[in-house]
Scaffold this motif. Structure first.
Motif, PDB file in Angstrom:
ATOM      1  N   LEU A 608      -9.763  -5.305  -0.527  1.00 19.33           N
ATOM      2  CA  LEU A 608     -10.810  -4.441   0.006  1.00 19.33           C
ATOM      3  C   LEU A 608     -12.105  -5.243   0.124  1.00 19.33           C
ATOM      4  O   LEU A 608     -12.515  -5.908  -0.851  1.00 19.33           O
ATOM      5  CB  LEU A 608     -11.060  -3.232  -0.899  1.00 19.33           C
ATOM      6  N   PHE A 609     -12.727  -5.216   1.359  1.00 18.09           N
ATOM      7  CA  PHE A 609     -14.057  -5.772   1.584  1.00 18.09           C
ATOM      8  C   PHE A 609     -15.019  -4.598   1.666  1.00 18.09           C
ATOM      9  O   PHE A 609     -14.797  -3.675   2.448  1.00 18.09           O
ATOM     10  CB  PHE A 609     -14.098  -6.587   2.879  1.00 18.09           C
ATOM     11  N   ILE A 699      -9.717  -2.917   4.776  1.00 19.51           N
ATOM     12  CA  ILE A 699      -8.548  -3.100   3.908  1.00 19.51           C
ATOM     13  C   ILE A 699      -7.508  -3.938   4.633  1.00 19.51           C
ATOM     14  O   ILE A 699      -7.148  -3.625   5.784  1.00 19.51           O
ATOM     15  CB  ILE A 699      -7.924  -1.752   3.514  1.00 19.51           C
ATOM     16  N   SER A 700      -7.019  -4.987   3.945  1.00 24.01           N
ATOM     17  CA  SER A 700      -5.861  -5.744   4.434  1.00 24.01           C
ATOM     18  C   SER A 700      -4.811  -5.733   3.326  1.00 24.01           C
ATOM     19  O   SER A 700      -5.152  -5.708   2.135  1.00 24.01           O
ATOM     20  CB  SER A 700      -6.257  -7.179   4.808  1.00 24.01           C
ATOM     21  N   VAL A 701      -3.513  -5.745   3.725  1.00 25.98           N
ATOM     22  CA  VAL A 701      -2.417  -5.604   2.756  1.00 25.98           C
ATOM     23  C   VAL A 701      -1.434  -6.749   2.941  1.00 25.98           C
ATOM     24  O   VAL A 701      -0.998  -7.027   4.065  1.00 25.98           O
ATOM     25  CB  VAL A 701      -1.690  -4.255   2.926  1.00 25.98           C
ATOM     26  N   GLY A 727     -19.127   4.381  12.365  1.00 22.53           N
ATOM     27  CA  GLY A 727     -19.971   5.408  11.765  1.00 22.53           C
ATOM     28  C   GLY A 727     -20.307   5.216  10.291  1.00 22.53           C
ATOM     29  O   GLY A 727     -21.018   6.050   9.713  1.00 22.53           O
ATOM     30  N   LYS A 728     -19.825   4.160   9.692  1.00 28.19           N
ATOM     31  CA  LYS A 728     -20.119   3.861   8.272  1.00 28.19           C
ATOM     32  C   LYS A 728     -19.545   4.937   7.329  1.00 28.19           C
ATOM     33  O   LYS A 728     -18.996   5.913   7.772  1.00 28.19           O
ATOM     34  CB  LYS A 728     -21.618   3.695   8.047  1.00 28.19           C
ATOM     35  N   ASN A 729     -19.705   4.662   6.024  1.00 28.36           N
ATOM     36  CA  ASN A 729     -19.209   5.563   4.952  1.00 28.36           C
ATOM     37  C   ASN A 729     -17.753   5.922   5.192  1.00 28.36           C
ATOM     38  O   ASN A 729     -17.352   7.084   5.124  1.00 28.36           O
ATOM     39  CB  ASN A 729     -20.061   6.826   4.861  1.00 28.36           C
ATOM     40  N   ARG A 730     -16.941   4.893   5.462  1.00 35.93           N
ATOM     41  CA  ARG A 730     -15.516   5.110   5.716  1.00 35.93           C
ATOM     42  C   ARG A 730     -14.762   3.813   5.464  1.00 35.93           C
ATOM     43  O   ARG A 730     -15.358   2.762   5.234  1.00 35.93           O
ATOM     44  CB  ARG A 730     -15.296   5.588   7.149  1.00 35.93           C
ATOM     45  N   TYR A 731     -13.452   3.905   5.526  1.00 39.52           N
ATOM     46  CA  TYR A 731     -12.622   2.701   5.358  1.00 39.52           C
ATOM     47  C   TYR A 731     -11.717   2.588   6.562  1.00 39.52           C
ATOM     48  O   TYR A 731     -11.365   3.584   7.201  1.00 39.52           O
ATOM     49  CB  TYR A 731     -11.797   2.758   4.058  1.00 39.52           C
ATOM     50  N   GLU A 732     -11.329   1.329   6.907  1.00 38.51           N
ATOM     51  CA  GLU A 732     -10.420   1.051   8.016  1.00 38.51           C
ATOM     52  C   GLU A 732      -9.430  -0.009   7.554  1.00 38.51           C
ATOM     53  O   GLU A 732      -9.766  -0.933   6.809  1.00 38.51           O
ATOM     54  CB  GLU A 732     -11.186   0.534   9.240  1.00 38.51           C
ATOM     55  N   PHE A 733      -8.143   0.154   7.935  1.00 34.82           N
ATOM     56  CA  PHE A 733      -7.116  -0.855   7.656  1.00 34.82           C
ATOM     57  C   PHE A 733      -7.163  -1.930   8.728  1.00 34.82           C
ATOM     58  O   PHE A 733      -7.507  -1.680   9.880  1.00 34.82           O
ATOM     59  CB  PHE A 733      -5.724  -0.217   7.630  1.00 34.82           C
ATOM     60  N   ALA A 734      -6.769  -3.126   8.386  1.00 30.67           N
ATOM     61  CA  ALA A 734      -6.705  -4.236   9.347  1.00 30.67           C
ATOM     62  C   ALA A 734      -5.593  -3.994  10.329  1.00 30.67           C
ATOM     63  O   ALA A 734      -4.573  -3.372   9.995  1.00 30.67           O
ATOM     64  CB  ALA A 734      -6.504  -5.547   8.599  1.00 30.67           C
TER      65      ALA A 734
END
Length: 734
Positions: A608-609, A699-701, A727-734
């Motif tokens: 997680l970055f 997020i990268s796995v 939009g910020k305040n969220r997470y995204e997977f690679a």
């Protein structure tokens, strides 16, 4: 089998010897002596001595008041010469009985055999018998040794007017017992003495009954007559036929003021026939008629017959019957003590106690002269005690007790003399040996006294030998030091095993030394124990050891300081100084190791970055100090949102990374991201300002996105920027 028994026997002897040489020597000695004396007593070897000692007690007893209840009418040698024949004619006996009966005696005892008529006067004698119900004649019952010998009672007397006068002789020929009853052919016979005593006591309203203490014993008034058994007192296997008692012979005093012992009041038959006898000597008394003439040989030996000096003097048989009667009446009316004995068990214990006292007394004194004096004093005290007990009616074993006491004492004296001789030899030998050894050596006895010292020991502690011998540690050392020495000495004496112990002591010059003392116990052939101590001065060695310990402590302290510095530098190298989280370098190493571990175990790994949203505005408006405090708070929230196996790091500025090890699926990474977002967005109050920030997470796995660390980092970073754009305040997977 025989060898095994032999070994056990040798072991038993050894243990017995060990016990004898140590604390149980007095008990073993006492038991051995007591067993031997009791064995001698059981086979009768001490019986004559004990009976002789009893006789001396009878001689020594004080005179008792004159016996006023019995008068003896004697047939002496002068009267026999006057009559000129024996037996005396029946007419003379009849006349004597008639004259006596005039004065109304309570009972008359005819202690002469009249089984055959002696003319003239037999008819008159028979008439006298019938007119005198208080008259008692004698018969001789056949005894066990010769059943054919016996003398019939006088013809004309009824059965209840006859008593037997059989006498019981001890092995030394003396009479010390009397028969009260004798059963022959299921018929009870009463003794001559008992019948006369019962006639006398009848007037006192005293009749025979069963004793309360034992129904088998006879009770007369105040006295219960204990039945004699074959092993009572000094007797061993004596014939206890019939109902016998031990006779406590009275010792009546003469009427004269001289106080001389003269038995019972006597009057001659000639004086009675001549009416020369006072009425008071006959009225209300027991009158005994019997012979004292030497030519008739009717004499017996009793305890009063012999003394330590001079020849034995027998007493007439009629006087013996007077003793028996007097004892019976005095016991019934006055409670005069009867002669009693202890049970066998009590006697055995008594004998053992005196045996033990002899051994203990001698052993405690350890001095031949004082021991001999104590033996004499103790024997006198014991004899006096036995005599006092005899005066109160108790016959306690005197000779076996004295034998045991004396034998135990003599045994211990000889043992002590042997020990002292061996002690002297051992001291000389030890003195010769230890003086050839350069180390300080001391030898102590069981009283913790120095008995042998070598010159090296005397020089070491600084005192001359003559001052030290037969003294103890407490005389020269401080109490603390002496207590330590005594404790170690006692340990060796108790365990009988060598011991080595480090101690300290202060010599005569006040110098304190560290010493190592090896103590061992040695025993000579007599059983004397010696404690031998060999001393080594270890003062210099102890000083060197202390110096080495101090040096080692300093080195240890220096090493600790270096290690702490090294740990601190390492911490600085791998941790962010502001937040305390691991830094970029530590993160890179952990990511590499975590990927390798995930590959090896075929597991997923999440990266997680995290970048804060709005942090620059806080920094610009509230200042860098508030920004730093905000970063520290965010770091704490990140740590609390993760497992202990996960790693959170600060890469710099407001950028953070999280390594999620061993996740089962990608959804877990999403849940962790949601938890982090929820934690970060909570309001933060700093210096009165409420601050709200959020975060964008990429997020990268592994292994879905990549299998190397660099690519995973780039993909996570790209996903983070995409989250900001969306939009910020969220997470995204690679």
């Amino acid at each position: 089998m025989n060898q095994q028994l032999g070994k056990r026997f040798v072991k038993l002897i050894f243990e017995l010897k060990q016990s004898l040489s140590r604390g149980h020597r007095e008990l073993i000695t006492a038991a051995s002596v007591a067993a031997c004396v009791l064995l001698l007593r059981s086979i009768g070897l001490l019986q004559s001595l004990e009976l002789a000692a009893l006789d001396q007690f009878f001689h020594l007893r004080p005179n008792e008041p004159p016996e006023e209840r019995i008068t003896i009418v004697v047939i002496d040698e002068a009267y026999l010469d006057e009559v000129g024949s024996w037996p005396i004619p029946d007419a003379k006996i009849a006349l004597l009985l008639q004259k006596l009966n005039v004065y109304k005696p309570r009972a008359i005892g005819l202690d002469i055999y009249r089984n055959l008529p002696v003319q003239p006067g037999n008819k008159e004698l028979r008439n006298a018998y019938k007119s005198m119900p208080n008259l008692v004649g004698i018969e001789l019952l056949a005894n066990d040794k010769n059943k054919s010998i016996g003398v019939l009672p006088p013809p004309g007397l009824s059965r209840h007017q006859v008593g037997f006068n059989n006498v019981l002789y001890d092995p030394d020929g003396k009479v010390r017992r009397s028969l009260l009853y004798w059963h022959i052919n299921n018929q009870v016979h009463e003794s001559f003495a008992l019948k006369l005593a019962l006639l006398y006591l009848e007037s006192e309203d005293i009749t025979p009954s069963k004793a309360k203490s034992n129904p088998e014993y006879l009770q007369l008034g105040k006295a219960a007559f204990t039945r004699f058994e074959g092993n009572d007192g000094a007797y061993m296997g004596a014939n206890a036929r019939g109902y016998q008692i031990l006779t406590n012979f009275p010792k009546p005093q003469c009427q004269s003021s001289s106080g001389e012992f003269c038995s019972f009041r006597q009057v001659s038959m000639r004086d009675v026939l001549a009416d020369k006898v006072q009425e008071k000597l006959i009225k209300d008394r027991i009158i005994l008629i019997g012979s004292t003439a030497p030519s008739l040989q009717d004499f017996v030996f009793i305890p009063y017959s012999s003394s330590l000096m001079g020849t034995a003097k027998p007493v007439p048989g009629i006087q013996l019957q007077a003793y028996f009667i007097s004892e019976l009446i005095s016991a019934a009316l006055d409670g005069r003590p009867l002669l009693k004995v202890w049970t066998d068990l009590v006697e055995y214990l008594w004998i053992f106690v005196w045996s033990y006292l002899g051994a203990v007394t001698t052993w405690r004194m350890q001095n031949t002269t004082r021991s001999l004096l104590s033996i004499l004093v103790s024997c006198f005290v014991f004899t006096l005690s036995a005599y006092v007990a005899f005066l109160h009616g108790w016959w306690i074993p005197l000779i076996p007790s004295l034998f045991c006491f004396g034998s135990s004492a003599i045994w211990m004296i000889s043992h002590i003399a042997h020990m002292q001789e061996e002690w002297k030899r051992s001291k000389e030998f030890l003195h010769h040996v230890i003086n050839t050894i350069p180390d300080p050596i001391f030898v102590k006895n069981e009283q913790h006294q120095w008995i042998v010292l070598n010159e090296a020991y005397c020089r070491f502690i600084g005192y001359p030998k003559k001052l030290l011998i037969e003294k103890s540690d407490y005389d020269f050392f401080s109490k603390h030091e002496a207590d330590v020495f005594r404790q170690q000495d006692d340990l060796v004496f108790r365990t009988q095993q060598p011991q080595e112990h480090e101690e300290e002591f202060t010599n005569a010059d006040g110098q304190t030394h560290q010493i190592a003392t090896k103590r061992s116990l040695h025993k000579d052939s007599a059983g004397n124990f010696f404690l031998v101590g060999v001393i080594r001065d270890i003062t210099q060695r102890k000083l060197m050891e202390d110096q080495l310990k101090r040096t080692a402590a300093e080195l240890f302290r220096s090493n600790n300081e270096l290690k702490l510095k090294e740990d601190h530098l390492r911490y600085l190298a791998y941790h962010d100084p502001l937040t305390g989280l691991s830094n970029r370098k530590f993160f890179a190493e952990q990511l590499y190791e975590s990927l390798h571990w995930a590959q090896h175990n075929n597991l997923l790994l999440g990266l997680l970055f995290i970048d804060l949203d709005g942090f620059k505005q806080v920094n610009d408006t509230l200042g860098h100090e508030t920004g730093d405090r905000l970063l520290m708070t965010i770091a704490g929230r990140l740590s609390n949102s993760l497992r202990s196996s996960d790693t959170v790091s600060r890469l710099g500025g407001d950028e953070f990374t999280v390594i999620l090890r061993a996740i089962p699926n990608v959804q877990i990474a999403a849940k962790v991201a949601e938890k982090i977002l929820s934690s970060i967005t909570k309001p933060i109050v700093l210096d009165g300002y409420t601050i709200r920030v959020s975060a964008s997470i990429g997020i990268s796995v592994y292994p879905y996105n990549s299998q190397d660390s660099e690519t995973l980092m780039k993909q996570a970073d790209a996903a983070m920027y995409r989250a900001k754009r969306l939009g910020k305040n969220r997470y995204e997977f690679a």
